[in-house]
Enzyme design. Structure first.
Site, PDB file in Angstrom:
ATOM      1  N   SER A   1       0.844  -1.197   0.000  1.00  0.00           N
ATOM      2  CA  SER A   1       0.000   0.000   0.000  1.00  0.00           C
ATOM      3  C   SER A   1       0.876   1.242   0.000  1.00  0.00           C
ATOM      4  O   SER A   1       2.018   1.219   0.477  1.00  0.00           O
ATOM      5  CB  SER A   1      -0.892   0.018   1.240  1.00  0.00           C
TER       6      SER A   1
ATOM      7  N   TYR B   1      -2.731  -0.576  10.320  1.00  0.00           N
ATOM      8  CA  TYR B   1      -2.833  -1.043   8.939  1.00  0.00           C
ATOM      9  C   TYR B   1      -1.566  -0.701   8.159  1.00  0.00           C
ATOM     10  O   TYR B   1      -1.011  -1.547   7.452  1.00  0.00           O
ATOM     11  CB  TYR B   1      -4.047  -0.400   8.271  1.00  0.00           C
TER      12      TYR B   1
END
Length: 283
Positions: free
Chosen positions: A175, A188
């Site tokens: 990500s 996350y």
């Protein structure tokens, strides 16, 4: 061109694609296939929706047979299966929680037992939970996020390595948050940083096996995880701060996964492809 999405929320992780409006675009009608994955077998976690669905469809177009792992979104999974089958692919659906070690191993074993081999592993499934302050991250949330996003990847990958052979490819979904962070998604972001390091380390360890390990780092992409994670107001602004002024669509990432899965990337391992709407990152 700046583009925003309608305000909306979902209250179940990782979200339902069938409840999103507008629906994410996962099938690129202009995509030109070339049989790059003909006779290959792929296992894709989170393959029922979002980036995983788009990757499944692109792989199907390229001739792969595919096992899709999903948590509980039966409608989304069946829709993805039917679309891939329409392109001539054979698709196996595997339902369960990859955070469970036994199930994570079962995904690999079921795929191998059904298709007789495993050439491509796409570790894509994930979840995220916002926290207004760092102190709001509970121990339970921290463990759950790492169990789903990172520990499962290690478990599935190590199990897959038992049956993968020379020429195989492992692709992890990282990500943009692994490289620039996110103040509301600290745990996350940490899991995505771990995925990036795992990708680099494993690639050097197994390079002599001729098995490549790479990752794709998406920016803001219109997937079910977005309305399932953020408030309606934030969803309405999602992706607006990118240089392109809009969120990406899942189909815009799929070619990166095809490239890393195919012989086109035979000299690429330990790398990350950034698909993020123009944000320049050094890493």
């Amino acid at each position: 061109m700046t583009q925003t999405m309608p305000a909306q929320e979902q209250h179940v992780q990782p979200g339902r694609e069938s409840k999103m409006h507008p629906a994410p675009v996962y099938d690129d009608p202009h995509y030109k296939s070339a049989g790059k994955l003909q006779d290959k077998v792929a296992l894709i976690t989170g393959g029922d929706s979002g980036i995983g669905r788009a990757t499944t469809i692109a792989f199907a177009k390229e001739g792969a047979r595919i096992a899709i792992v999903y948590l509980e979104e039966d409608h989304d999974a069946r829709e993805t299966q039917q679309c891939a089958q329409a392109y001539g692919s054979e698709v196996l659906l595997i339902k369960g929680d990859i955070g469970d070690v036994a199930f994570a191993k079962k995904c690999v074993n079921d795929t191998f037992e059904h298709f007789g081999k495993l050439d491509i592993l796409v570790n894509n499934a994930g979840e995220q939970h916002t926290a207004a302050e760092p102190e709001d991250i509970s121990h339970e949330q921290l463990l759950r996020t790492f169990q789903t996003n990172f520990f499962s990847i290690v478990t599935i990958t190590l199990e897959a390595l038992k049956v993968m052979r020379e020429g195989a490819s492992i692709i992890n979904t990282s990500s943009i948050t692994a490289f620039k962070g996110n103040p509301d998604l600290i745990d996350y972001s940490a899991t995505k940083g771990a995925i990036t390091s795992f990708t680099r380390s494993l690639s050097t360890k197994i390079v002599d096996r001729q098995i490549r390990v790479n990752s794709v780092a998406p920016g803001p992409i219109w997937t079910p995880l977005i309305p399932a994670s953020f408030s309606a107001d934030k969803v309405a602004k999602f992706g607006k701060d990118t240089p392109m002024g809009r969120p990406g669509q899942p189909f815009e990432l799929a070619p990166a996964y095809v490239y890393l899965a195919s012989p086109d990337s035979s000299y690429v391992t330990g790398q990350t492809i950034h698909v993020n709407g123009g944000t320049v990152l050094n890493g």
